[in-house]
Design an enzyme around this catalytic site. Structure first.
Site, mmCIF file in Angstrom:
data_model
loop_
_atom_site.group_PDB
_atom_site.id
_atom_site.type_symbol
_atom_site.label_atom_id
_atom_site.label_comp_id
_atom_site.label_asym_id
_atom_site.label_seq_id
_atom_site.Cartn_x
_atom_site.Cartn_y
_atom_site.Cartn_z
ATOM 1 N N CYS A 81 -3.627 -7.965 -4.547
ATOM 2 C CA CYS A 81 -3.878 -7.469 -5.905
ATOM 3 C C CYS A 81 -4.755 -8.511 -6.579
ATOM 4 O O CYS A 81 -4.260 -9.508 -7.127
ATOM 5 C CB CYS A 81 -2.589 -7.250 -6.695
ATOM 6 S SG CYS A 81 -2.913 -6.517 -8.329
ATOM 7 N N CYS A 199 -11.430 -4.467 -6.489
ATOM 8 C CA CYS A 199 -10.038 -4.047 -6.662
ATOM 9 C C CYS A 199 -9.589 -3.391 -5.366
ATOM 10 O O CYS A 199 -10.242 -2.456 -4.887
ATOM 11 C CB CYS A 199 -9.916 -3.051 -7.814
ATOM 12 S SG CYS A 199 -8.277 -2.302 -7.969
#
Length: 265
Positions: A81, A199
């Site tokens: 993440c 991302c």
């Protein structure tokens, strides 16, 4: 005899892409190198909305995830993440990676840690890129923190696009081929490379090679960089077909020349 590698994945609870794109790339690799195989093992940390507050709370849970995965004696753990790390200030990936390693060591199973944040920085540097243009799904304030983090590592961000999607599930539902059109609005003229998805949750794998071929510059993503770092950590050639320059034969050849070795065919 076939060598199996256990890949531990530390996953945000609402992430639906990390467990698809990272395995997809490593499965491509095992199809062409049949003497190796990979299995994937996940532990989840709670997160629904991509806000700085939720990300910080989620990051605390990564310690538990590392311990749980070390019970399975994984060969490497990937904390994918990116923004959860980058929103906590420049260089935090090193602190996070060391802390999680210490957790596995205390569990009598010391395991190398890869973070997508650190991997993206390393991947950009491995390409020799000094300037990048990036696309993120984040709201603009979080994108700014990502830019600050990248630039604190000595890499200039020449342009960025924020898709401003706050719901993490919605990020994962994006059509990766949409990025082929989105990138046309990104000024890549001054960039040495393009980060098509900064991302791990925003799908981009299907578009990486297509965009790279169209713009004539290296294209990578947080997921691609994470796989690059996983393979380097496992001391395997970082080659995956049709995944952009970072995972190309050329990069393997360059690394082999630097080491004075040869490329695996």
């Amino acid at each position: 005899m076939k060598k199996n590698y256990r890949i531990g994945l530390v996953v945000p609870s609402s992430n639906t892409t990390m467990e698809t794109e990272i395995p997809a790339m490593l499965q491509r690799k095992q199809q062409i190198e049949q003497e190796i195989s990979f299995t994937f093992h996940s532990s989840r940390m709670r997160m629904q909305k991509v806000t700085k507050e939720e990300l910080k709370l989620m990051d605390i849970e990564s310690d538990r995830c590392a311990v749980e995965l070390s019970d399975a004696r994984c060969n490497v753990l990937a904390y994918a993440c990116l923004v959860a790390i980058m929103c906590q200030g420049p260089g935090y990936h090193m602190e996070s990676e060391q802390r999680l390693f210490n957790q596995t060591k205390q569990n009598q199973a010391p395991t190398p840690i890869v973070s997508s944040a650190g991997a993206l920085i390393e991947g950009i540097q491995a390409l020799g890129a000094k300037k990048v243009a990036i696309i993120t799904p984040y709201m603009k304030p979080l994108t700014k923190q990502v830019i600050d983090y990248i630039e604190a590592s000595g890499i200039q961000v020449t342009d960025s696009i924020s898709l401003e999607i706050p719901d993490n599930l919605e990020v994962g539902r994006q059509n990766p081929m949409r990025l082929v059109e989105v990138v046309k609005n990104l000024d890549t003229s001054q960039a040495d490379a393009v980060v098509l998805s900064a991302c791990v949750q925003m799908p981009s794998l299907e578009a990486i090679q297509i965009v790279e071929d169209e713009i004539g510059k290296p294209v990578l993503s947080a997921s691609v960089a994470t796989v690059y770092k996983i393979l380097k950590t496992l001391e395997l050639d970082p080659y995956v077909p049709n995944a952009g320059a970072l995972l190309s034969r050329k990069m393997v050849a360059n690394a082999s020349i630097e080491k004075g070795g040869r490329v695996h065919e």
